[in-house]
Design a protein around this motif. Structure first.
Motif, PDB file in Angstrom:
ATOM      1  N   TYR A 274     -22.091  19.839 -93.930  1.00 19.21           N
ATOM      2  CA  TYR A 274     -22.185  21.026 -93.078  1.00 19.21           C
ATOM      3  C   TYR A 274     -20.927  21.879 -93.192  1.00 19.21           C
ATOM      4  O   TYR A 274     -21.000  23.114 -93.233  1.00 19.21           O
ATOM      5  CB  TYR A 274     -22.406  20.602 -91.630  1.00 19.21           C
ATOM      6  CG  TYR A 274     -22.467  21.750 -90.655  1.00 19.21           C
ATOM      7  CD1 TYR A 274     -23.595  22.566 -90.586  1.00 19.21           C
ATOM      8  CD2 TYR A 274     -21.397  22.026 -89.806  1.00 19.21           C
ATOM      9  CE1 TYR A 274     -23.650  23.631 -89.696  1.00 19.21           C
ATOM     10  CE2 TYR A 274     -21.441  23.080 -88.915  1.00 19.21           C
ATOM     11  CZ  TYR A 274     -22.567  23.882 -88.860  1.00 19.21           C
ATOM     12  OH  TYR A 274     -22.620  24.928 -87.986  1.00 19.21           O
ATOM     13  N   SER A 275     -19.795  21.212 -93.275  1.00 13.95           N
ATOM     14  CA  SER A 275     -18.545  21.957 -93.433  1.00 13.95           C
ATOM     15  C   SER A 275     -18.512  22.701 -94.761  1.00 13.95           C
ATOM     16  O   SER A 275     -18.088  23.862 -94.825  1.00 13.95           O
ATOM     17  CB  SER A 275     -17.357  20.992 -93.345  1.00 13.95           C
ATOM     18  OG  SER A 275     -16.149  21.639 -93.637  1.00 13.95           O
ATOM     19  N   PRO A 280     -17.574  28.167 -96.637  1.00  6.93           N
ATOM     20  CA  PRO A 280     -17.660  29.281 -97.601  1.00  6.93           C
ATOM     21  C   PRO A 280     -18.324  30.530 -97.032  1.00  6.93           C
ATOM     22  O   PRO A 280     -17.909  31.659 -97.348  1.00  6.93           O
ATOM     23  CB  PRO A 280     -18.499  28.681 -98.743  1.00  6.93           C
ATOM     24  CG  PRO A 280     -18.298  27.221 -98.626  1.00  6.93           C
ATOM     25  CD  PRO A 280     -18.193  26.949 -97.172  1.00  6.93           C
ATOM     26  N   ARG A 281     -19.348  30.320 -96.187  1.00  2.64           N
ATOM     27  CA  ARG A 281     -19.990  31.483 -95.575  1.00  2.64           C
ATOM     28  C   ARG A 281     -19.007  32.228 -94.669  1.00  2.64           C
ATOM     29  O   ARG A 281     -18.935  33.468 -94.685  1.00  2.64           O
ATOM     30  CB  ARG A 281     -21.213  31.029 -94.779  1.00  2.64           C
ATOM     31  CG  ARG A 281     -22.029  32.177 -94.189  1.00  2.64           C
ATOM     32  CD  ARG A 281     -23.121  31.628 -93.300  1.00  2.64           C
ATOM     33  NE  ARG A 281     -23.951  30.683 -94.022  1.00  2.64           N
ATOM     34  CZ  ARG A 281     -24.857  29.907 -93.423  1.00  2.64           C
ATOM     35  NH1 ARG A 281     -25.006  29.971 -92.108  1.00  2.64           N
ATOM     36  NH2 ARG A 281     -25.580  29.075 -94.144  1.00  2.64           N
ATOM     37  N   GLN A 285     -17.703  36.085 -94.990  1.00  2.53           N
ATOM     38  CA  GLN A 285     -17.736  37.076 -93.922  1.00  2.53           C
ATOM     39  C   GLN A 285     -16.344  37.592 -93.598  1.00  2.53           C
ATOM     40  O   GLN A 285     -16.154  38.790 -93.349  1.00  2.53           O
ATOM     41  CB  GLN A 285     -18.375  36.462 -92.679  1.00  2.53           C
ATOM     42  CG  GLN A 285     -19.851  36.113 -92.847  1.00  2.53           C
ATOM     43  CD  GLN A 285     -20.434  35.456 -91.616  1.00  2.53           C
ATOM     44  OE1 GLN A 285     -19.718  35.195 -90.643  1.00  2.53           O
ATOM     45  NE2 GLN A 285     -21.732  35.174 -91.660  1.00  2.53           N
ATOM     46  N   SER A 286     -15.370  36.706 -93.608  1.00  2.00           N
ATOM     47  CA  SER A 286     -13.999  37.143 -93.342  1.00  2.00           C
ATOM     48  C   SER A 286     -13.514  38.118 -94.414  1.00  2.00           C
ATOM     49  O   SER A 286     -12.898  39.149 -94.109  1.00  2.00           O
ATOM     50  CB  SER A 286     -13.076  35.926 -93.276  1.00  2.00           C
ATOM     51  OG  SER A 286     -11.732  36.310 -93.145  1.00  2.00           O
TER      52      SER A 286
END
Length: 412
Positions: A274-275, A280-281, A285-286
């Motif tokens: 999950y991490s 990465p997502r 977004q950042s």
């Protein structure tokens, strides 16, 4: 007259005479045999047919002794010759003391004072530590645990049940026969001692999981070093860890602990997955927001720089023609304000009619009205003023100002 008729004198046709037949003479038989042996050995018969002379009896005893001597020599040679097969060694003992070690092939020894021990060097021997293999019958299990050898203490004060199998060969026949009294027993004790030392320096989880190969290698190395110091003449080929598990009394609890550890590892793997999916997502977004912020920053800076440049140009124009510039700014401001209004009222001088322009309906119907403050053909500017139910705008004043503005434009 027939032989069995009365008066025949009890004669029979097989006898040489009519005398009575008695038991055979044993001495005569022995003498006959002696004479025959003397003839075979080259002796000569005595003076009479009975061989009662002194020369005939002595020759017979000499011949018998010679035969017995030849037979004895042949038997000694047969008993003294021994053969060592390939892969074996012969250890010769004279009066019980080591004499030499012979290689494969035929050899001769001094029988009976020499004794030979044949030792197989190529044979791989097998010993079990911690368990014993049975026949697997109805009354005897296939594998029987020996707790005295199997139970060992780990570094973290846990007890582990260890079962090992050792394969070994004889490397030195002389040391194997004379250095220790019971080489196999010494081997078992040495391997068990090395295993207890190695496992005592390791944790239980290490022994039961990833450390099995390391533990086996350490046990083999330590055991061989101890055997070499004892000069036992043995070489350990392999040490196999058949099984390593907790004692039977705590196996259920240990199984629960293993299950909990596996669940923990599974949850860790899921959290890591999950991490790897979320991080990465979030980083994407950042990065996108940083780029948007950078673009907004450049836009604001460029807009501010444009506004500043426009202000400088207006200032220069105002210094040249203050009245015209002031009027122009006023009209542009009214245009910007009135362009956002959906209702416009126009009062025309000399009439009592009030002109109403429904701009909201015109915009909804798709028709675009001419821009406020200018005509469609580029003629004089028409002033559009907002109006309410209680106020109106005088069109003559606005028209005069527009005429002045147009006249100033023509002059320029």
């Amino acid at each position: 007259m027939a032989w069995n008729e009365p008066g025949g004198g009890n004669r029979d046709p097989w006898s040489g005479g009519g005398r009575e037949q008695g038991p055979p003479d044993l001495d005569a038989i022995i003498r006959k045999l002696s004479d025959k042996l003397s003839l075979l050995l080259g002796g000569r018969r005595g003076g009479n047919s009975g061989g009662n002379g002194p020369g005939g009896s002595g020759s017979g005893f000499v011949g018998i002794g010679l035969i017995i001597g030849v037979i004895a020599v042949i038997g000694w040679l047969i008993a003294s010759i021994y053969i060592v097969n390939e892969g074996e060694r012969g250890v010769v003992l004279r009066f019980g003391r080591y004499l030499e070690t012979t290689l494969p092939g035929p050899h001769l020894r001094l029988f009976p004072i020499d004794r030979v021990e044949i030792v197989n060097l190529e044979q791989r021997r097998f010993r079990e530590i911690g368990y014993r293999s049975g026949s697997g019958g109805a009354r005897q299990p296939a594998v029987r645990t020996v707790p005295k050898e199997a139970l060992m203490l780990t570094q973290d004060e846990n007890i582990v049940d260890v079962r090992m199998a050792v394969q070994y060969q004889i490397s030195d026949p002389r040391a194997y026969l004379f250095s220790v009294l019971d080489p196999e027993g010494v081997l078992v004790q040495v391997v068990e001692s090395a295993a207890r030392e190695t496992i005592g320096k390791s944790t239980m989880d290490f022994v039961l999981t990833e450390g099995r190969s390391t533990v086996v290698a350490d046990i083999k190395t330590l055991s061989q070093r101890i055997l070499n110091s004892y000069d036992a003449g043995l070489h350990i080929v392999t040490v196999v860890l058949q099984d390593a598990q907790p004692p039977e009394e705590v196996q259920d609890a240990f199984a629960d602990a293993i299950k909990a550890r596996e669940d923990e590892q599974r949850l860790k793997n899921e959290a890591e997955a999950y991490s790897n999916e979320v991080i990465p997502r979030a980083r994407g977004q950042s990065a996108r927001r940083l780029q948007e912020a950078s673009a907004y920053k450049e836009q604001v800076i460029a807009q501010a720089q444009g506004e500043a440049s426009r202000f400088d140009q207006l200032q220069a124009a105002y210094q040249k023609a203050p009245e015209i510039t002031r009027e122009r700014l006023y009209l542009e401001t009214l245009e910007a304000v009135l362009s956002r209004s959906s209702k416009v009222l126009v009062d025309v001088k000399g009439t009592n009619n009030l002109l109403y322009l429904p701009l909201d309906r015109l915009l909804k119907s798709g028709e675009t009205p001419p821009a406020a403050g200018s005509s469609a053909a580029g003629g004089p500017v028409t002033e559009v003023l907002p109006a309410s139910s209680s106020t109106s705008v005088d069109g003559s004043a606005a028209a005069s100002r527009l005429r002045d503005l147009n006249r100033s434009r023509e002059v320029r």
